[in-house]
Design an enzyme around this catalytic site. Sequence first.
Site, PDB file in Angstrom:
ATOM      1  N   HIS A   1       0.947  -0.844  -0.265  1.00  9.36           N
ATOM      2  CA  HIS A   1       0.113   0.236  -0.144  1.00  9.36           C
ATOM      3  C   HIS A   1       0.969   1.134  -0.106  1.00  9.36           C
ATOM      4  O   HIS A   1       0.293   2.206  -0.317  1.00  9.36           O
ATOM      5  CB  HIS A   1      -1.091   0.235   1.518  1.00  9.36           C
ATOM      6  CG  HIS A   1      -1.982   1.094   1.209  1.00  9.36           C
ATOM      7  ND1 HIS A   1      -3.024   1.174   0.311  1.00  9.36           N
ATOM      8  CD2 HIS A   1      -2.705   1.803   2.544  1.00  9.36           C
ATOM      9  CE1 HIS A   1      -3.728   1.877   0.552  1.00  9.36           C
ATOM     10  NE2 HIS A   1      -3.340   2.495   1.343  1.00  9.36           N
ATOM     11  N   TRP A   2       2.124   1.304   0.441  1.00  9.04           N
ATOM     12  CA  TRP A   2       3.191   2.097   0.265  1.00  9.04           C
ATOM     13  C   TRP A   2       3.634   2.278  -0.550  1.00  9.04           C
ATOM     14  O   TRP A   2       4.925   2.126  -0.567  1.00  9.04           O
ATOM     15  CB  TRP A   2       3.659   2.109   1.828  1.00  9.04           C
ATOM     16  CG  TRP A   2       3.205   2.918   2.955  1.00  9.04           C
ATOM     17  CD1 TRP A   2       1.378   3.023   3.067  1.00  9.04           C
ATOM     18  CD2 TRP A   2       3.268   2.533   4.500  1.00  9.04           C
ATOM     19  NE1 TRP A   2       1.711   3.521   4.599  1.00  9.04           N
ATOM     20  CE2 TRP A   2       2.117   3.017   5.494  1.00  9.04           C
ATOM     21  CE3 TRP A   2       4.983   2.000   5.174  1.00  9.04           C
ATOM     22  CZ2 TRP A   2       2.332   3.327   6.207  1.00  9.04           C
ATOM     23  CZ3 TRP A   2       4.897   1.491   5.880  1.00  9.04           C
ATOM     24  CH2 TRP A   2       3.334   2.395   7.551  1.00  9.04           C
TER      25      TRP A   2
END
Length: 305
Positions: A275-276
């Site tokens: 997600h990052w």
Amino acid sequence: MDAADTRFGQESVRRSAKAGDLTLNYYEAAPDTQPAQVGGGLPLVMLHGGGPGASAWSNFGPALPHFARSFRTLLVDQPGFGGSDKPPVEGNYYRFAANHVVRLLDELGIERVHLLGNSLGGGTAMRLALTYPDRVGRLVLMGPGGLSLNLFHADPTEGVQRLMDFGADPTREKLRAFISTMVVDQSLVTDELVEQRFADATAPGAQEAMRSMGMSFWNPETAEDGMLWREAHRLRKHTLLTWGREDRVNPLDGAMAALKLIPKAQLHVFPNCGHWAQIEAAEEFAEITTAFLARHVERPRKATT
């Protein structure tokens, strides 16, 4: 950050300003030379995600030196996060935050910007572009909340469930479990990161702000306003959707509806990435997003009489 980048230290770029009835904390840096005309000369506003201890600096601080070479760049702590005020949320959070970001821009005398939003910040960026289209050039949306529609994955996703677990019982162990869903490379989940995020997540007012934000997505009276995928067809901005292939918070199948519905959307998927993307695929993320924003050309505005 090497010696040449000391001007990008957190305290040296920290600012604050009024945004209507709130004060928002932000970080600002710009090119050393005359204002760049890259991307039509528009500033870039970056909006962080919404996990425990999230802030503009924790999401985007390491990326600031790259983007500030081309753009006047502002990393904004959204309402309820970081050093910004933490009031109860009125209505749905995306609209609440978008309205205050626009008021911040008004205070700073900034007419138009490019927007880059991660997760919760992607939802805020999308709502801002829909509500104030004349204030926005291009959009970069990273696994955006509200726009992500999970076609095959269950709701809540693994990452969201671990976020809820922490909210119910805020311990370091549960925070580590949540952060572990953000990335594929578990070496990034350091003790230092957990301690930093735990301190921010349990700072005065932070838990109350998180609950107020969360309830704006669960309350039937405000939740529907956060279902941005239902309005995606109205967005007329060039939009880059970016996703980690292994995202366990807003999984990749969530990109399909947005890619289909937004007329000027394109999708870039980072392999071996969660997600990052701005952290786990930092160099590639910076290159791709800068190139996308640089293609923007500002057209003369029609005069009003």
